[in-house]
Design an enzyme around this catalytic site. Structure first.
Site, PDB file in Angstrom:
ATOM      1  N   SER A   1       0.837  -1.252   0.064  1.00 52.52           N
ATOM      2  CA  SER A   1      -0.040  -0.065   0.060  1.00 52.52           C
ATOM      3  C   SER A   1       0.758   1.337  -0.235  1.00 52.52           C
ATOM      4  O   SER A   1       2.043   1.310   0.719  1.00 52.52           O
ATOM      5  CB  SER A   1      -0.940   0.100   1.141  1.00 52.52           C
ATOM      6  OG  SER A   1      -1.730   1.404   1.223  1.00 52.52           O
TER       7      SER A   1
ATOM      8  N   HIS B   1      -7.180  -3.477   5.189  1.00 51.76           N
ATOM      9  CA  HIS B   1      -6.749  -2.084   5.038  1.00 51.76           C
ATOM     10  C   HIS B   1      -7.323  -1.275   4.241  1.00 51.76           C
ATOM     11  O   HIS B   1      -7.994  -0.253   4.234  1.00 51.76           O
ATOM     12  CB  HIS B   1      -5.097  -2.091   4.460  1.00 51.76           C
ATOM     13  CG  HIS B   1      -4.621  -0.722   4.048  1.00 51.76           C
ATOM     14  ND1 HIS B   1      -4.988  -0.249   2.734  1.00 51.76           N
ATOM     15  CD2 HIS B   1      -3.704   0.278   4.562  1.00 51.76           C
ATOM     16  CE1 HIS B   1      -4.340   0.934   2.589  1.00 51.76           C
ATOM     17  NE2 HIS B   1      -3.605   1.280   3.804  1.00 51.76           N
ATOM     18  N   ASN B   2      -7.786  -1.729   2.983  1.00 49.29           N
ATOM     19  CA  ASN B   2      -8.578  -0.811   1.770  1.00 49.29           C
ATOM     20  C   ASN B   2      -9.996  -0.702   2.368  1.00 49.29           C
ATOM     21  O   ASN B   2     -10.540   0.469   2.158  1.00 49.29           O
ATOM     22  CB  ASN B   2      -8.502  -1.913   0.373  1.00 49.29           C
ATOM     23  CG  ASN B   2      -7.264  -1.453  -0.113  1.00 49.29           C
ATOM     24  OD1 ASN B   2      -6.123  -1.175   0.464  1.00 49.29           O
ATOM     25  ND2 ASN B   2      -7.151  -1.756  -1.489  1.00 49.29           N
TER      26      ASN B   2
ATOM     27  N   LYS C   1      -4.170  -6.585   3.617  1.00 46.45           N
ATOM     28  CA  LYS C   1      -4.537  -5.521   2.433  1.00 46.45           C
ATOM     29  C   LYS C   1      -5.573  -5.161   2.246  1.00 46.45           C
ATOM     30  O   LYS C   1      -5.859  -4.174   2.201  1.00 46.45           O
ATOM     31  CB  LYS C   1      -3.374  -5.810   1.468  1.00 46.45           C
ATOM     32  CG  LYS C   1      -3.389  -4.891   0.340  1.00 46.45           C
ATOM     33  CD  LYS C   1      -2.972  -3.435   0.323  1.00 46.45           C
ATOM     34  CE  LYS C   1      -2.867  -2.321  -0.561  1.00 46.45           C
ATOM     35  NZ  LYS C   1      -3.843  -2.324  -1.394  1.00 46.45           N
TER      36      LYS C   1
ATOM     37  N   GLU D   1      -9.977   2.208   4.650  1.00 44.63           N
ATOM     38  CA  GLU D   1      -9.728   3.130   3.690  1.00 44.63           C
ATOM     39  C   GLU D   1     -10.931   3.757   3.372  1.00 44.63           C
ATOM     40  O   GLU D   1     -11.260   4.869   3.346  1.00 44.63           O
ATOM     41  CB  GLU D   1      -8.774   2.884   2.697  1.00 44.63           C
ATOM     42  CG  GLU D   1      -8.400   4.037   1.815  1.00 44.63           C
ATOM     43  CD  GLU D   1      -7.669   3.624   0.778  1.00 44.63           C
ATOM     44  OE1 GLU D   1      -6.465   2.640   0.814  1.00 44.63           O
ATOM     45  OE2 GLU D   1      -7.738   3.693  -0.621  1.00 44.63           O
TER      46      GLU D   1
HETATM   47  P1  NBP Z   1      -1.482  -2.441 -14.071  1.00 39.80           P
HETATM   48  O1  NBP Z   1      -2.353  -2.935 -12.857  1.00 39.80           O
HETATM   49  O2  NBP Z   1      -2.090  -1.336 -14.836  1.00 39.80           O
HETATM   50  O3  NBP Z   1      -0.834  -3.661 -14.983  1.00 39.80           O
HETATM   51  C1  NBP Z   1       0.000  -3.400 -15.954  1.00 39.80           C
HETATM   52  C2  NBP Z   1       1.218  -4.162 -16.043  1.00 39.80           C
HETATM   53  O4  NBP Z   1       0.572  -5.368 -16.128  1.00 39.80           O
HETATM   54  C3  NBP Z   1       1.914  -3.748 -17.234  1.00 39.80           C
HETATM   55  O5  NBP Z   1       3.169  -3.963 -16.671  1.00 39.80           O
HETATM   56  C4  NBP Z   1       1.548  -5.025 -18.106  1.00 39.80           C
HETATM   57  O6  NBP Z   1       2.410  -5.417 -19.134  1.00 39.80           O
HETATM   58  C5  NBP Z   1       1.330  -6.197 -17.057  1.00 39.80           C
HETATM   59  N1  NBP Z   1       0.564  -7.405 -17.869  1.00 39.80           N
HETATM   60  C6  NBP Z   1      -0.866  -7.519 -18.005  1.00 39.80           C
HETATM   61 BR1  NBP Z   1      -1.952  -6.014 -17.995  1.00 39.80          BR
HETATM   62  N2  NBP Z   1      -1.238  -8.380 -18.489  1.00 39.80           N
HETATM   63  C7  NBP Z   1       0.105  -9.310 -18.582  1.00 39.80           C
HETATM   64  C8  NBP Z   1       0.097 -10.592 -18.872  1.00 39.80           C
HETATM   65  N3  NBP Z   1      -0.708 -11.393 -19.335  1.00 39.80           N
HETATM   66  N4  NBP Z   1       1.434 -11.085 -18.847  1.00 39.80           N
HETATM   67  C9  NBP Z   1       2.378 -10.201 -18.318  1.00 39.80           C
HETATM   68  N5  NBP Z   1       2.132  -8.835 -17.990  1.00 39.80           N
HETATM   69  C10 NBP Z   1       1.000  -8.269 -17.877  1.00 39.80           C
HETATM   70  O7  NBP Z   1      -0.130  -1.786 -13.201  1.00 39.80           O
HETATM   71  P2  NBP Z   1       0.192  -1.121 -11.981  1.00 39.80           P
HETATM   72  O8  NBP Z   1      -0.919  -0.047 -11.778  1.00 39.80           O
HETATM   73  O9  NBP Z   1       1.578  -0.786 -11.914  1.00 39.80           O
HETATM   74  O10 NBP Z   1      -0.283  -2.131 -10.854  1.00 39.80           O
HETATM   75  C11 NBP Z   1       0.405  -3.423 -10.723  1.00 39.80           C
HETATM   76  C12 NBP Z   1      -0.475  -4.108  -9.427  1.00 39.80           C
HETATM   77  O11 NBP Z   1      -0.347  -3.357  -8.286  1.00 39.80           O
HETATM   78  C13 NBP Z   1      -1.861  -4.337  -9.801  1.00 39.80           C
HETATM   79  O12 NBP Z   1      -2.166  -5.665  -9.222  1.00 39.80           O
HETATM   80  C14 NBP Z   1      -2.540  -3.335  -9.154  1.00 39.80           C
HETATM   81  O13 NBP Z   1      -3.659  -3.625  -8.541  1.00 39.80           O
HETATM   82  C15 NBP Z   1      -1.641  -3.168  -7.853  1.00 39.80           C
HETATM   83  N6  NBP Z   1      -1.552  -2.019  -7.059  1.00 39.80           N
HETATM   84  C16 NBP Z   1      -1.659  -0.683  -7.877  1.00 39.80           C
HETATM   85  C17 NBP Z   1      -1.502   0.608  -7.226  1.00 39.80           C
HETATM   86  C18 NBP Z   1      -1.603   1.816  -7.662  1.00 39.80           C
HETATM   87  O14 NBP Z   1      -1.763   2.852  -7.061  1.00 39.80           O
HETATM   88  N7  NBP Z   1      -1.636   1.794  -9.061  1.00 39.80           N
HETATM   89  C19 NBP Z   1      -1.459   0.301  -5.542  1.00 39.80           C
HETATM   90  C20 NBP Z   1      -1.306  -0.696  -4.942  1.00 39.80           C
HETATM   91  C21 NBP Z   1      -1.350  -2.036  -5.905  1.00 39.80           C
HETATM   92  P3  NBP Z   1       2.652  -4.607 -20.807  1.00 39.80           P
HETATM   93  O15 NBP Z   1       3.494  -3.492 -20.390  1.00 39.80           O
HETATM   94  O16 NBP Z   1       3.038  -5.621 -21.309  1.00 39.80           O
HETATM   95  O17 NBP Z   1       1.309  -4.237 -20.988  1.00 39.80           O
END
Ligand code: NBP
Length: 510
Positions: free
Chosen positions: A164, A221-222, A218, A225
């Protein structure tokens, strides 16, 4: 054809140190063939979260192997931030795995759900017994339990780690909630603790328990939140209804943030309220559509609570409040049809009212924590996780979205006492005794004026339900026995009883 070029000096250095198993020279991207077995950790998935986590790891001196399905993201990361540490860039999964020291530590940061499963499927053939696969995404804890069981069959450790703090937290120090085998935590924990937020030198990362424990914590936590944000929204709404302008309310939140309510969410609330819309010159909050979105972790919390039978009505009301806000046709139809008070609050003493709202906010917030921690405690028993609730409060003190001054109090109370509920903790119950009068006044005034306070009133109803000597549940049991012969227990005898409602209404023991 040009002759193959000899390696450049920087590459030679990187290759030599990598081969010796030491971190390579910082700031020099390393090719996979030069770093076989040299990277301490690898990150798969380099969108915003994965990139920032990889940078955080590299900034802490770890050599980080990088892999992303689309190579361009890997190259962009190294291009922009390669100077921050030592990265090993790879274009294929087998290459990526080959660069990692053993036991391999692989952190997956891809889209939760199918993306995570696809990565695990592709990764599995390249891994060996004892390797550790971490899912740092927002996975549902049941998915984590399933994946952990599957990888365990292959002799691999699967760690569901709740992370988080959003993108800034991932880069500068998140709160990390890892679950999985204790053995894997020995190899992984020090690295995760290293990159987590710190409070007085203590890391905001601790082992939560086996299989889905980390992602469960987690998720809750959400859920908390959601509740906290709803309460803050209600406080804002009440202050506006009492005649304060947006800037005045921002100032109130700033003041609150210097006391017991100090928290990240209160801090950003003041900033959001102070933001002026460049197009209209009005407060931005007044031009934002009042329909709150959700990605699902609040809903998961409530679904799990329903299954576990844990009352988390503040979190439930928060999820429903977002749903209510997002039904324009429902709201419009009802708005046209229904009459009621006009939402005007005219407190005799505005300063006193502001203080009462503060008391309501603090009290409701404590209740949301009490409910969330109760859910964690109950799940811990149901799933055999043995989660240390004091450790949960400790690692939420910084790095995460619900970080708040209150968490230090919660941590110390759980560390000092065996608590059934946070509400019985000495300092909490004393404070609630002081704040409840204001809290009740606020809820009563809101109800009278027609200002919706589903969070504040749900929290109060929870407290009053728990305080009650007798609940109307006795009548519910009577009704259930009447129409469904569901039986009831008596206060003065052992066993189950049924009244012959359609007969002579005598009671039988069943
Ligand atoms: P995203 O959730 O937007 O996912 C994008 C990433 O996943 C890219 O690197 C993409 O690769 C890869 N991907 C996908 Br989509 N499908 C795939 C597959 N079949 N095989 C391999 N790679 C794949 O990214 P994020 O916002 O960085 O979040 C990552 C994780 O962290 C998620 O689970 C999210 O819920 C969690 N999270 C996010 C936040 C936040 O604030 N954003 C906070 C806490 C947790 P590509 O580049 O080839 O498309």
């Amino acid at each position: 054809m040009s002759e193959p070029q000899p390696p450049q000096p920087a590459e030679q250095t990187a290759a030599a140190t990598a081969a010796a198993g030491r971190p390579t020279q910082e700031g020099t991207p390393v090719a996979p063939e030069q770093a076989v077995g040299a990277a301490q950790v690898g990150v798969i998935g380099l969108a915003v979260m994965g990139s920032n986590l990889a940078r955080n790891l590299a900034r802490h001196g770890h050599t980080v192997a990088l892999y992303n399905r689309t190579r361009a993201r890997t190259d962009a990361l190294v291009e922009e931030h390669g100077h921050e540490g030592t990265f090993v860039t790879t274009g294929e999964l087998d290459e990526f795995v080959g660069t990692l020291e053993r036991p391999r530590r692989v952190i997956i940061m891809v889209q939760a759900g199918a993306g995570t499963d696809a990565v695990i499927d592709a990764l599995l053939p390249h891994l060996e017994q004892g390797d550790i696969v971490v899912d740092g995404g927002n996975a549902h804890f049941e998915d984590t339990r399933r994946r952990e069981a599957r990888l365990r069959e292959h002799g691999l450790h699967f760690v569901g780690a709740g992370i988080s703090g959003g993108e800034v937290g991932a880069l500068e120090g998140p709160s990390i909630m890892p679950g999985g085998s204790r053995e894997s935590y020995e190899a992984l924990g020090p690295i995760l603790e290293d990159i987590s937020a710190k409070v007085d030198g203590e890391p905001c990362c601790a082992y939560m328990g086996p299989d889905g424990a980390g992602h469960f914590v987690k998720m809750v936590h959400n859920g908390i939140e959601y509740a906290d944000m709803q309460f803050i929204g209600e406080a804002y709404d009440l202050l506006r209804a009492a005649g304060l302008g947006t800037t005045d309310v921002a100032e109130v939140f700033r003041t609150w943030n210097t006391g017991d309510l100090e928290s990240y969410l209160i801090e950003i609330t003041a900033e959001v309220l102070e933001q002026v819309d460049a197009r209209t010159d009005r407060p931005l909050v007044d031009v934002i559509e009042d329909a709150a979105g959700q990605k699902g972790t609040g809903r998961w919390t409530v679904q799990s609570a329903l299954e576990l039978g844990v009352p988390v009505n503040t979190i439930g009301e928060s999820v429903f409040a977002r749903a209510t806000s997002s039904h324009p046709e429902l709201r419009e139809a009802a708005r046209q049809a229904l009459t009621g008070p006009d939402r005007t609050l005219e407190p005799a003493d505005r300063e006193q009212f502001v203080e009462q709202v503060r008391q309501a906010l603090w009290s409701a917030k404590v209740v949301a924590y009490a409910q969330g921690l109760d859910q964690i405690r109950t799940a811990s028993e149901a799933y055999g996780w043995d989660v240390d609730v004091a450790a949960v409060a400790r690692i939420w003190r910084d790095g995460c979205i619900i970080r708040a001054r209150l968490l230090e109090r919660i941590r110390s109370e759980y560390a000092a006492h065996q608590l059934v509920t946070l509400l019985e903790a000495p300092s909490v119950r004393e404070e609630l005794a002081r704040t409840q009068e204001g809290w009740r006044q606020v809820v009563a005034a809101a109800v009278t004026a027609g200002v919706p306070v589903p969070g504040f009133s749900a929290a109060l109803a929870y407290v009053d339900s728990l305080r009650a000597e007798r609940l109307p549940a006795a009548l519910v049991q009577g009704q259930r026995d009447y129409f469904g012969a569901h039986t009831y227990r008596r206060t003065d005898d052992e066993g189950s009883f049924h009244t012959l409602w359609s007969g002579d209404r005598s009671e039988v023991r069943v």
